[in-house]
Scaffold this active site. Structure first.
Site, PDB file in Angstrom:
ATOM      1  N   ILE A 180       0.818  -1.226   0.000  1.00 14.33           N
ATOM      2  CA  ILE A 180       0.000   0.000   0.000  1.00 14.33           C
ATOM      3  C   ILE A 180       0.851   1.274   0.000  1.00 14.33           C
ATOM      4  O   ILE A 180       0.377   2.326  -0.356  1.00 14.33           O
ATOM      5  CB  ILE A 180      -1.052   0.071   1.136  1.00 14.33           C
ATOM      6  CG1 ILE A 180      -0.436   0.145   2.520  1.00 14.33           C
ATOM      7  CG2 ILE A 180      -2.059  -1.043   1.052  1.00 14.33           C
ATOM      8  CD1 ILE A 180      -1.438   0.716   3.541  1.00 14.33           C
ATOM      9  N   THR A 240      -9.815  -0.321  16.735  1.00 17.33           N
ATOM     10  CA  THR A 240      -9.311  -1.339  17.666  1.00 17.33           C
ATOM     11  C   THR A 240      -9.858  -1.117  19.073  1.00 17.33           C
ATOM     12  O   THR A 240     -10.130   0.038  19.455  1.00 17.33           O
ATOM     13  CB  THR A 240      -7.773  -1.288  17.720  1.00 17.33           C
ATOM     14  OG1 THR A 240      -7.316  -2.110  18.789  1.00 17.33           O
ATOM     15  CG2 THR A 240      -7.247   0.114  17.959  1.00 17.33           C
ATOM     16  N   GLU A 292      -8.024  -1.302  21.440  1.00 18.45           N
ATOM     17  CA  GLU A 292      -6.897  -0.590  22.070  1.00 18.45           C
ATOM     18  C   GLU A 292      -7.158   0.907  22.237  1.00 18.45           C
ATOM     19  O   GLU A 292      -6.506   1.556  23.034  1.00 18.45           O
ATOM     20  CB  GLU A 292      -5.645  -0.741  21.195  1.00 18.45           C
ATOM     21  CG  GLU A 292      -4.832  -1.981  21.446  1.00 18.45           C
ATOM     22  CD  GLU A 292      -3.674  -1.733  22.393  1.00 18.45           C
ATOM     23  OE1 GLU A 292      -3.431  -2.617  23.214  1.00 18.45           O
ATOM     24  OE2 GLU A 292      -3.022  -0.657  22.326  1.00 18.45           O
ATOM     25  N   ASN A 343      -9.776  -8.815  20.654  1.00 17.11           N
ATOM     26  CA  ASN A 343      -9.044 -10.081  20.772  1.00 17.11           C
ATOM     27  C   ASN A 343      -9.672 -11.235  19.991  1.00 17.11           C
ATOM     28  O   ASN A 343     -10.059 -12.252  20.573  1.00 17.11           O
ATOM     29  CB  ASN A 343      -8.838 -10.437  22.254  1.00 17.11           C
ATOM     30  CG  ASN A 343      -7.900  -9.441  22.933  1.00 17.11           C
ATOM     31  OD1 ASN A 343      -8.324  -8.353  23.355  1.00 17.11           O
ATOM     32  ND2 ASN A 343      -6.633  -9.767  22.998  1.00 17.11           N
ATOM     33  N   LYS A 399       4.666 -17.875  28.814  1.00 18.79           N
ATOM     34  CA  LYS A 399       5.110 -16.875  29.804  1.00 18.79           C
ATOM     35  C   LYS A 399       3.974 -15.931  30.163  1.00 18.79           C
ATOM     36  O   LYS A 399       3.426 -15.252  29.287  1.00 18.79           O
ATOM     37  CB  LYS A 399       6.295 -16.093  29.243  1.00 18.79           C
ATOM     38  CG  LYS A 399       7.500 -16.974  28.994  1.00 18.79           C
ATOM     39  CD  LYS A 399       8.706 -16.152  28.579  1.00 18.79           C
ATOM     40  CE  LYS A 399       9.820 -17.057  28.107  1.00 18.79           C
ATOM     41  NZ  LYS A 399       9.620 -17.568  26.747  1.00 18.79           N
ATOM     42  N   GLY A 423       2.127 -12.083  36.051  1.00 17.33           N
ATOM     43  CA  GLY A 423       1.259 -13.055  36.723  1.00 17.33           C
ATOM     44  C   GLY A 423       0.017 -13.456  35.938  1.00 17.33           C
ATOM     45  O   GLY A 423      -0.739 -14.325  36.351  1.00 17.33           O
ATOM     46  N   GLN A 449      -4.350 -10.016  34.135  1.00 15.32           N
ATOM     47  CA  GLN A 449      -5.124  -9.147  33.240  1.00 15.32           C
ATOM     48  C   GLN A 449      -6.132  -9.973  32.442  1.00 15.32           C
ATOM     49  O   GLN A 449      -5.886 -11.143  32.170  1.00 15.32           O
ATOM     50  CB  GLN A 449      -4.181  -8.352  32.301  1.00 15.32           C
ATOM     51  CG  GLN A 449      -3.257  -9.147  31.428  1.00 15.32           C
ATOM     52  CD  GLN A 449      -2.015  -9.697  32.132  1.00 15.32           C
ATOM     53  OE1 GLN A 449      -2.092 -10.232  33.228  1.00 15.32           O
ATOM     54  NE2 GLN A 449      -0.870  -9.617  31.477  1.00 15.32           N
ATOM     55  N   ARG A 451      -8.958 -10.528  29.160  1.00 20.18           N
ATOM     56  CA  ARG A 451      -9.364 -10.178  27.793  1.00 20.18           C
ATOM     57  C   ARG A 451     -10.608 -10.973  27.437  1.00 20.18           C
ATOM     58  O   ARG A 451     -10.805 -12.096  27.930  1.00 20.18           O
ATOM     59  CB  ARG A 451      -8.264 -10.548  26.771  1.00 20.18           C
ATOM     60  CG  ARG A 451      -6.976  -9.754  26.879  1.00 20.18           C
ATOM     61  CD  ARG A 451      -7.160  -8.295  26.503  1.00 20.18           C
ATOM     62  NE  ARG A 451      -5.882  -7.573  26.479  1.00 20.18           N
ATOM     63  CZ  ARG A 451      -5.297  -7.053  27.565  1.00 20.18           C
ATOM     64  NH1 ARG A 451      -5.848  -7.164  28.757  1.00 20.18           N
ATOM     65  NH2 ARG A 451      -4.148  -6.403  27.442  1.00 20.18           N
ATOM     66  N   TYR A 480       6.377  -0.472  27.624  1.00 14.00           N
ATOM     67  CA  TYR A 480       5.092  -1.186  27.655  1.00 14.00           C
ATOM     68  C   TYR A 480       4.261  -0.791  28.868  1.00 14.00           C
ATOM     69  O   TYR A 480       4.794  -0.467  29.927  1.00 14.00           O
ATOM     70  CB  TYR A 480       5.368  -2.690  27.700  1.00 14.00           C
ATOM     71  CG  TYR A 480       4.131  -3.552  27.627  1.00 14.00           C
ATOM     72  CD1 TYR A 480       3.427  -3.677  26.435  1.00 14.00           C
ATOM     73  CD2 TYR A 480       3.677  -4.234  28.751  1.00 14.00           C
ATOM     74  CE1 TYR A 480       2.292  -4.475  26.367  1.00 14.00           C
ATOM     75  CE2 TYR A 480       2.541  -5.038  28.685  1.00 14.00           C
ATOM     76  CZ  TYR A 480       1.862  -5.152  27.494  1.00 14.00           C
ATOM     77  OH  TYR A 480       0.741  -5.933  27.421  1.00 14.00           O
ATOM     78  N   ARG A 511     -10.835  -5.362  29.543  1.00  9.71           N
ATOM     79  CA  ARG A 511     -11.321  -4.778  28.283  1.00  9.71           C
ATOM     80  C   ARG A 511     -12.573  -5.542  27.869  1.00  9.71           C
ATOM     81  O   ARG A 511     -12.484  -6.619  27.290  1.00  9.71           O
ATOM     82  CB  ARG A 511     -10.188  -4.967  27.261  1.00  9.71           C
ATOM     83  CG  ARG A 511     -10.506  -4.517  25.877  1.00  9.71           C
ATOM     84  CD  ARG A 511      -9.440  -5.009  24.935  1.00  9.71           C
ATOM     85  NE  ARG A 511      -8.250  -4.194  24.921  1.00  9.71           N
ATOM     86  CZ  ARG A 511      -7.109  -4.578  24.354  1.00  9.71           C
ATOM     87  NH1 ARG A 511      -6.997  -5.767  23.784  1.00  9.71           N
ATOM     88  NH2 ARG A 511      -6.069  -3.784  24.376  1.00  9.71           N
TER      89      ARG A 511
END
Ligand code: UDP
Length: 352
Positions: free
Chosen positions: A54, A117, A119, A177, A211, A215, A218, A220, A300, A306
């Site tokens: 593009i 998104t 996000e 997600n 990983k 912890g 969080q 989704r 990050y 969400r």
């Protein structure tokens, strides 16, 4: 109807094309730098594919935007590890290149269906994110993770402004997600630049532990791709103009789980897969914790939860997601296991 899909070989583009050609009589014009996810649809008589970029094939894009009724500019980098490592790449592609596409669509008055998104809501504190009411909360500039969110947010606002000032017609959708076959390539998971579900599956296939960042507390909401495509088809159809200048969340609020729970479910599904149980594939699934700085670096910041409001998709489109999280994960894990085995066979490598 004639539809132009830029980034047609991507996760959403390839599933959407497959579905359109199966269920509709629409013509699809597609551009992408690759075509490995398109399979046999590449030879379909109503699919017109061009291999291109593009940022390079601008004349072709402008010509096809003029010719088509709808354009979906799906080209974008959408993986958090890349936002942190290469924020300028994200800005150049996700913002600059897509702004040109939007301007060309405005010039030719071709409807845009824009992939925003989830996000954009960032660290919004609302229990449920509402397209027209929730505030967007992002972190400081030195947390470059937010460049993607800001690029998408500004394009959402530019489209809104073209609608507001010039009556331009667009619809914006916000995926939460999505997962399914062809989400990310397993080689991308090796570099760490993929989304969590494919990252975890890639970890298992390479005999690495999954990983859990911070912890894995969080949460989704995961949506199976077929559900997302059902909704997207309705948005493209736009019966009675219900999606004109509307922003629509596409997610499944019932599939709201922690990343720790996600890893545990993937482990269980993997261990119960017939090709693992029968020892065709020998894998030991492990899970370990890691800090966000070690995993992503200092740029990050995470989103703790969400959850989409899908009231709009329900009332405007009569859409309802169907797949629960385990079914979605089973279909996805199965696809990657089979692809892994095929790949090993192709390369003449021994299976482990
Ligand atoms: N994550 C994780 N391990 C991984 C990859 C991601 O714990 O190997 C976490 C990440 O920190 C985030 C969540 O999983 O909280 C979802 O990450 P993804 O990359 O899928 O994108 P996001 O939903 O944050 O846009």
């Amino acid at each position: 109807m004639k539809i132009l899909i830029l980034g047609v070989n991507g996760f959403i583009g390839s599933h959407l094309t497959e579905r359109i050609l199966r269920d509709k009589d629409w013509e699809v014009y597609g551009l992408d730098i690759r075509f490995d996810k398109l399979g046999s649809v590449i030879r379909h008589p109503r699919f017109h594919f061009v291999k291109g970029d593009i940022t390079v094939n601008k004349k072709w894009i402008d010509y096809n935007i003029k010719k088509c009724d709808v354009v979906l500019p799906l080209v974008a980098i959408a993986t958090p590890a890349t936002y942190v490592k290469h924020p300028l790449k994200v800005f150049n592609l996700d913002f600059e290149a897509n702004l040109e596409v939007i301007k060309s669509a405005v010039k030719h008055n071709t409807r845009v269906i824009f992939p925003s998104t989830s996000e954009v809501y960032g660290m919004c504190t609302d229990e449920i994110f509402d397209e027209d009411k929730s505030n967007f909360i992002v972190g400081p500039i030195n947390k470059q993770r937010w460049i993607y969110s800001c690029c998408k947010q500004l394009l959402d606002r530019v489209l809104w402004a073209y609608g507001f000032e010039k009556g331009f017609n667009f619809s914006t959708f916000r995926p939460y997600n999505w997962l399914g076959p062809r989400l990310d390539s397993i080689s991308a998971t090796k570099e760490g630049s993929s989304r969590v579900v494919t990252q975890f599956i890639g970890n298992i296939l390479r005999d690495e532990p999954m990983k859990l960042v911070n912890g894995g507390h969080q949460k989704r909401c995961f949506l199976y791709v077929d559900d997302g495509i059902d909704c997207l088809i309705k948005i493209i159809e736009n019966k009675g103009g219900v999606c004109d200048r509307e922003i629509i969340n596409i997610g499944n609020p019932d599939n709201n789980i922690t990343i720790r729970d996600l890893a545990a479910r993937i482990k269980k599904i993997f261990e119960r897969h017939p090709l693992v149980k029968s020892k065709v594939l020998k894998k030991k699934v492990r899970i370990e914790d890691i800090s966000q700085d070690r995993f992503y670096g200092e740029g990050y910041q995470d989103v703790t939860f969400r959850v989409p409001s899908i009231k709009k998709a329900r009332t405007l489109l009569g859409w309802e997601p169907k797949y629960d999280v385990d079914t979605a994960l089973m279909k996805t894990v199965d696809y990657y296991i089979r692809e892994y085995i095929e790949d090993k066979k192709r390369c003449g490598k021994e299976l482990r």
